[in-house]
Design an enzyme around this catalytic site. Structure first.
Site, short mmCIF file in Angstrom:
data_model
loop_
_atom_site.label_atom_id
_atom_site.label_comp_id
_atom_site.label_asym_id
_atom_site.label_seq_id
_atom_site.Cartn_x
_atom_site.Cartn_y
_atom_site.Cartn_z
CE LYS A 197 -9.12 -23.17 13.79
NZ LYS A 197 -8.69 -22.05 12.94
CD GLU B 211 -3.62 -19.37 8.62
OE1 GLU B 211 -2.62 -18.90 9.18
OE2 GLU B 211 -4.53 -19.93 9.21
CG ASP C 107 -6.66 -16.78 11.47
OD1 ASP C 107 -6.20 -17.66 10.72
OD2 ASP C 107 -5.95 -16.13 12.28
#
Ligand code: IMP
Length: 195
Positions: A21, A45, A74
């Site tokens: 990412k 999270e 996310d």
């Protein structure tokens, strides 16, 4: 420091443990001359059925701890034939049944439409979080293909390039289509909108 000066600095911190990412984000933000630093804090999270809530809550918590201009991202894979599953539970589903498990659930399913959704949430210690969304439609492939990328990349064929899975693409090619790149471009434009 007012938000305008933070925007002008053009260095933002990406709180993530996922280097794939991070590299995708680095490439996209470089298009806008925005530098990104990897912040290896374990982002909280929360469990929620809305990825925007998850992203906003975790960025606020990271900013509370680090006092820096931070963004988190996310994402989730939503499969039509599975009523949107795994969606916000993608991370858990990937760790448990994985890509093979999804292929098993899709055995003999003809309509294989799915999409990836992404939410980037940015926050600094002064203002409430701002979020940016991206999405890409595609299909679940019949088998795993490719060895690049991460997560469900080997089984996702984007509609605009249906002959290759995300895992068969370079980072820059995936960034032409991906949910994350779309959300990041909106974020980068917003960051620069003031300068
Ligand atoms: P996260 O909670 O945003 O890290 O994402 C949840 C899960 O969705 C990850 O563990 C991956 O398995 C999957 N996922 C999210 N984005 C992507 C992507 O760009 N490609 C493949 N899988 C992804």
């Amino acid at each position: 420091m007012p938000m305008t000066s933070l925007r002008k600095h053009r260095v933002v911190f990406f709180a993530t443990g996922n280097t794939h990412k991070f590299n995708e984000a680095r490439h996209v933000l470089a298009e806008y001359n925005v530098a990104v630093a990897l912040l290896r804090v374990k982002a909280l999270e929360i469990q929620d059925d809305n990825i925007e809530n998850i992203a906003k809550t975790s960025v606020m918590e990271a900013v509370e701890r680090c006092r820096l201009p931070i963004f988190v991202e996310d994402a989730g894979l939503f499969v039509d034939a599975l009523n949107g599953f795994p969606g916000p539970y993608s991370s858990h589903v990937y760790r448990t049944i994985g890509t093979r498990g999804i292929l098993k659930l899709m055995k003999e399913v003809e309509k294989r439409n799915a999409c990836f959704r992404s939410v980037v949430a940015f926050c600094n210690s002064k203002e409430s979080p701002k979020s940016f969304q991206g999405g890409v439609k595609g299909e679940i492939s019949q088998e795993e293909r490719g060895d690049q990328g991460f997560g469900f990349d080997p089984i996702f064929l984007p509609s605009d390039c249906p002959d290759e899975t995300f895992a068969e693409m370079t980072i820059d090619k995936k960034n032409e289509y991906s949910h994350r790149a779309q959300a990041l471009r909106k974020f980068a434009k917003w960051l620069k909108s003031d300068s």
